[in-house]
Design a protein around this motif. Structure first.
Motif, mmCIF file in Angstrom:
data_model
loop_
_atom_site.group_PDB
_atom_site.id
_atom_site.type_symbol
_atom_site.label_atom_id
_atom_site.label_comp_id
_atom_site.label_asym_id
_atom_site.label_seq_id
_atom_site.Cartn_x
_atom_site.Cartn_y
_atom_site.Cartn_z
ATOM 1 N N PHE A 72 14.089 -49.545 -10.267
ATOM 2 C CA PHE A 72 14.747 -48.316 -10.729
ATOM 3 C C PHE A 72 16.092 -48.125 -10.043
ATOM 4 O O PHE A 72 17.104 -47.822 -10.701
ATOM 5 N N LEU A 73 16.141 -48.297 -8.712
ATOM 6 C CA LEU A 73 17.392 -48.119 -7.996
ATOM 7 C C LEU A 73 18.454 -49.121 -8.461
ATOM 8 O O LEU A 73 19.617 -48.761 -8.668
ATOM 9 N N SER A 74 18.036 -50.367 -8.643
ATOM 10 C CA SER A 74 18.986 -51.398 -9.061
ATOM 11 C C SER A 74 19.533 -51.117 -10.455
ATOM 12 O O SER A 74 20.735 -51.242 -10.708
ATOM 13 N N MET A 75 18.638 -50.732 -11.363
ATOM 14 C CA MET A 75 19.082 -50.473 -12.726
ATOM 15 C C MET A 75 19.862 -49.156 -12.832
ATOM 16 O O MET A 75 20.697 -49.000 -13.724
ATOM 17 N N THR A 76 19.598 -48.221 -11.912
ATOM 18 C CA THR A 76 20.430 -47.022 -11.861
ATOM 19 C C THR A 76 21.862 -47.415 -11.514
ATOM 20 O O THR A 76 22.825 -46.914 -12.115
ATOM 21 N N GLY A 77 21.993 -48.321 -10.549
ATOM 22 C CA GLY A 77 23.320 -48.813 -10.208
ATOM 23 C C GLY A 77 23.995 -49.498 -11.380
ATOM 24 O O GLY A 77 25.182 -49.274 -11.653
ATOM 25 N N TYR A 78 23.231 -50.314 -12.105
ATOM 26 C CA TYR A 78 23.784 -50.970 -13.285
ATOM 27 C C TYR A 78 24.169 -49.946 -14.341
ATOM 28 O O TYR A 78 25.205 -50.067 -15.012
ATOM 29 N N GLY A 79 23.326 -48.906 -14.496
ATOM 30 C CA GLY A 79 23.629 -47.854 -15.468
ATOM 31 C C GLY A 79 24.838 -47.027 -15.091
ATOM 32 O O GLY A 79 25.541 -46.498 -15.954
ATOM 33 N N ILE A 80 25.091 -46.915 -13.783
ATOM 34 C CA ILE A 80 26.293 -46.215 -13.332
ATOM 35 C C ILE A 80 27.542 -46.993 -13.717
ATOM 36 O O ILE A 80 28.545 -46.422 -14.154
ATOM 37 N N VAL A 81 27.466 -48.311 -13.582
ATOM 38 C CA VAL A 81 28.640 -49.156 -13.779
ATOM 39 C C VAL A 81 29.056 -49.225 -15.242
ATOM 40 O O VAL A 81 30.247 -49.166 -15.565
ATOM 41 N N ALA A 89 28.280 -57.616 -6.572
ATOM 42 C CA ALA A 89 28.951 -57.511 -7.874
ATOM 43 C C ALA A 89 29.571 -56.125 -8.060
ATOM 44 O O ALA A 89 30.714 -55.995 -8.525
ATOM 45 N N PHE A 90 28.816 -55.086 -7.715
ATOM 46 C CA PHE A 90 29.326 -53.728 -7.892
ATOM 47 C C PHE A 90 30.448 -53.419 -6.902
ATOM 48 O O PHE A 90 31.440 -52.771 -7.242
ATOM 49 N N SER A 91 30.291 -53.895 -5.670
ATOM 50 C CA SER A 91 31.286 -53.593 -4.643
ATOM 51 C C SER A 91 32.616 -54.297 -4.903
ATOM 52 O O SER A 91 33.687 -53.737 -4.668
ATOM 53 N N LEU A 92 32.552 -55.528 -5.396
ATOM 54 C CA LEU A 92 33.782 -56.284 -5.645
ATOM 55 C C LEU A 92 34.638 -55.655 -6.738
ATOM 56 O O LEU A 92 35.859 -55.882 -6.783
ATOM 57 N N LEU A 93 34.002 -54.870 -7.620
ATOM 58 C CA LEU A 93 34.780 -54.216 -8.670
ATOM 59 C C LEU A 93 35.826 -53.261 -8.096
ATOM 60 O O LEU A 93 36.819 -52.954 -8.764
ATOM 61 N N LEU A 94 35.608 -52.820 -6.879
ATOM 62 C CA LEU A 94 36.575 -51.932 -6.229
ATOM 63 C C LEU A 94 37.909 -52.632 -5.996
ATOM 64 O O LEU A 94 38.950 -51.972 -5.873
ATOM 65 N N PHE A 95 37.883 -53.948 -5.929
ATOM 66 C CA PHE A 95 39.091 -54.708 -5.577
ATOM 67 C C PHE A 95 39.706 -55.420 -6.782
ATOM 68 O O PHE A 95 40.616 -56.228 -6.624
ATOM 69 N N ALA A 96 39.203 -55.127 -7.988
ATOM 70 C CA ALA A 96 39.724 -55.774 -9.196
ATOM 71 C C ALA A 96 40.943 -55.020 -9.714
ATOM 72 O O ALA A 96 40.890 -53.800 -9.908
ATOM 73 N N HIS A 97 42.018 -55.772 -9.938
ATOM 74 C CA HIS A 97 43.249 -55.149 -10.421
ATOM 75 C C HIS A 97 43.807 -55.836 -11.671
ATOM 76 O O HIS A 97 44.824 -55.389 -12.206
ATOM 77 N N THR A 98 43.174 -56.916 -12.117
ATOM 78 C CA THR A 98 43.607 -57.617 -13.321
ATOM 79 C C THR A 98 42.380 -57.963 -14.170
ATOM 80 O O THR A 98 41.244 -57.911 -13.696
ATOM 81 N N VAL A 139 34.557 -44.461 -7.333
ATOM 82 C CA VAL A 139 33.373 -43.915 -6.661
ATOM 83 C C VAL A 139 32.060 -44.402 -7.289
ATOM 84 O O VAL A 139 31.119 -44.753 -6.566
ATOM 85 N N PRO A 140 31.922 -44.426 -8.632
ATOM 86 C CA PRO A 140 30.665 -44.928 -9.204
ATOM 87 C C PRO A 140 30.313 -46.339 -8.768
ATOM 88 O O PRO A 140 29.135 -46.658 -8.559
ATOM 89 N N PHE A 141 31.324 -47.187 -8.578
ATOM 90 C CA PHE A 141 31.057 -48.556 -8.146
ATOM 91 C C PHE A 141 30.575 -48.587 -6.691
ATOM 92 O O PHE A 141 29.717 -49.399 -6.326
ATOM 93 N N MET A 142 31.097 -47.690 -5.873
ATOM 94 C CA MET A 142 30.633 -47.586 -4.499
ATOM 95 C C MET A 142 29.176 -47.147 -4.463
ATOM 96 O O MET A 142 28.355 -47.696 -3.717
ATOM 97 N N ILE A 143 28.838 -46.140 -5.260
ATOM 98 C CA ILE A 143 27.466 -45.641 -5.301
ATOM 99 C C ILE A 143 26.516 -46.731 -5.797
ATOM 100 O O ILE A 143 25.423 -46.932 -5.247
ATOM 101 N N ALA A 144 26.922 -47.457 -6.840
ATOM 102 C CA ALA A 144 26.076 -48.525 -7.392
ATOM 103 C C ALA A 144 25.815 -49.603 -6.347
ATOM 104 O O ALA A 144 24.677 -50.080 -6.193
ATOM 105 N N GLY A 145 26.856 -50.010 -5.618
ATOM 106 C CA GLY A 145 26.680 -51.016 -4.577
ATOM 107 C C GLY A 145 25.759 -50.540 -3.470
ATOM 108 O O GLY A 145 24.893 -51.285 -3.000
ATOM 109 N N LEU A 146 25.912 -49.289 -3.068
ATOM 110 C CA LEU A 146 25.069 -48.740 -2.010
ATOM 111 C C LEU A 146 23.602 -48.689 -2.424
ATOM 112 O O LEU A 146 22.704 -48.959 -1.608
#
Length: 399
Positions: free
Chosen positions: A14-23, A82-91, A158-165
């Motif tokens: 549930f926690l993992s898929m909540t993170g996926y659902g956030i993203v 995967a979720f945390s790295l999205l914070l650093f994507a710029h292209t 912020v959603p990507f940070m929450i998903a990674g956490l």
């Protein structure tokens, strides 16, 4: 598996898929912030699914070789990365690469979870247990967008940070409290990858993988085209589209959590799968021929109910096949599901050019064809002496 361990595993899923659902809802806003086209945005979804299709059979074999728990934990780590790295994507290229890497690292998590439940549960209890685990999965998808919506006003990242956490927080729970259900297999006791792929096309496997693929293709019309359809036909708002998706998820969760055990006591697994296919056929038809907005919601409820019955039941039937390890079986099942989710949006988008209702007519036709396919398989197996010797209890597909 004790109830405590099972519900802990369900909570981790549930926690993992909540993170996926956030993203998922937050990803378009990140894409818009970078300036991506709609095609590039769609490729981010398809890229994840196609990468899963390629790598998940390899994870399935590793699950059988070294055990369920290590791959489950590594998959949770992969989600977090995967979720945390999205914070650093710029292209666009960075986003696509991160999505592919995320899929490669995390894809073993769900097959390992399903294999763990299959190891612990007997054949009669396996279906309801898999349904409850699927309900935890669906509930995560249901809650994820809500959580993302709460934190999105703070900032697009912020959603990507929450998903990674959430993913990283699940790792110590799995590490400390979950136990490996089986001993590690030796290399000689686990089929080679090539041999497993050959068995995939054997009778008893190929039929179920075809049905898995067909259901995934049909479901793609909802995920990819429902919003466009509701705008085209009813000029719907984003909130109304969200209610439609929530209705589908809620119907699935209610049935899998509270009703599936009763259904399993009354019907055989093959009958449950056929009922699910009928409900999905009606659901897609309700949407395709809707003339009032409420018909969309009813159609989504039918689809959710049908998926709740058909998908975990197919997993339970597949788990009875004995020619390859359960990890490999679950991996190949996830691979076919991912392949269907890769092909489905392209098919639905093409059908949409012929008319807004065409994708849902196509999905209804697919589900009805799969329903007839089940009848064909049942009639064929009834003429098989091996089925007669089994007394019919173990179903149409066990040889």
């Amino acid at each position: 598996m004790t109830k405590k361990s099972f519900y802990l595993l369900a909570f981790i899923v549930f926690l993992s898929m909540t993170g996926y659902g956030i993203v998922l809802p937050a990803l378009p806003y990140l894409a818009e912030d970078i300036g991506l086209s709609s095609f590039q945005m769609g490729s981010l979804i398809t890229g994840w699914a196609f990468a899963q299709f390629i790598v998940v059979p390899f994870w399935g074999r590793i699950i059988d070789l070294i055990g369920r728990k290590p791959i489950l934990i590594f998959g949770l780590f992969g989600f977090g990365i995967a979720f945390s790295l999205l914070l650093f994507a710029h292209t666009y290229s960075q986003l696509l690469l991160i999505r592919i890497i995320g899929a490669i690292l995390s894809t073993g998590m769900l097959p390992a979870s399903y294999a763990m439940v299959i190891d612990y549960c007997g054949k009669e209890k396996r279906g309801p247990a898999l349904a409850k685990l699927a309900a935890a999965n669906a509930l995560g998808f249901l809650c994820g967008p809500v959580v993302g919506g709460i934190f999105s006003p703070i900032g697009v990242s912020v959603p990507f940070m929450i998903a990674g956490l959430l993913s990283f927080a699940s790792i110590p729970l799995a590490w400390i409290f979950l136990k490996e259900p089986i001993e590690k297999h030796s290399e000689k006791n686990v089929l080679s990858f090539k041999s497993s792929l050959r068995i995939m096309f054997h009778r008893g496997y190929r039929e179920l993988f075809i049905i898995t693929f067909g259901l995934a293709v049909a479901a793609s019309s909802v995920f990819s085209m429902l919003g466009y359809f509701m705008i085209d036909r009813f000029n719907s708002t984003a909130s109304e589209t969200g209610i439609a998706f929530s209705t589908q998820s809620m119907a699935a969760v209610v049935i899998q959590m509270f009703i599936m055990g009763f259904i399993y006591r009354k019907f055989k697994e093959e009958e449950i799968a056929k009922i699910g296919l009928v409900l999905e056929t009606f659901g897609y038809s309700f949407i395709a021929f809707s003339f009032q907005l409420w018909m969309i919601f009813i159609g989504c409820a039918f689809i959710g109910a049908g998926q709740a019955l058909a998908r975990p039941t197919l997993l339970a039937i597949l788990s009875r096949q004995e020619k390859m390890g359960k990890g490999m079986v679950m991996g190949l099942q996830q691979s076919m599901d991912s392949f269907g989710r890769s092909v489905g949006p392209l098919l639905a988008g093409w059908l949409f050019t012929f008319g807004s209702s065409a994708p849902f007519i196509g999905s209804s036709s697919i589900c009805f064809a799969l329903f007839l396919f089940f009848f064909y398989l049942g009639a064929r197996q009834q003429n098989n002496i091996e089925y007669q010797n089994s007394g019919g209890k173990d179903g149409y597909f066990v040889k």
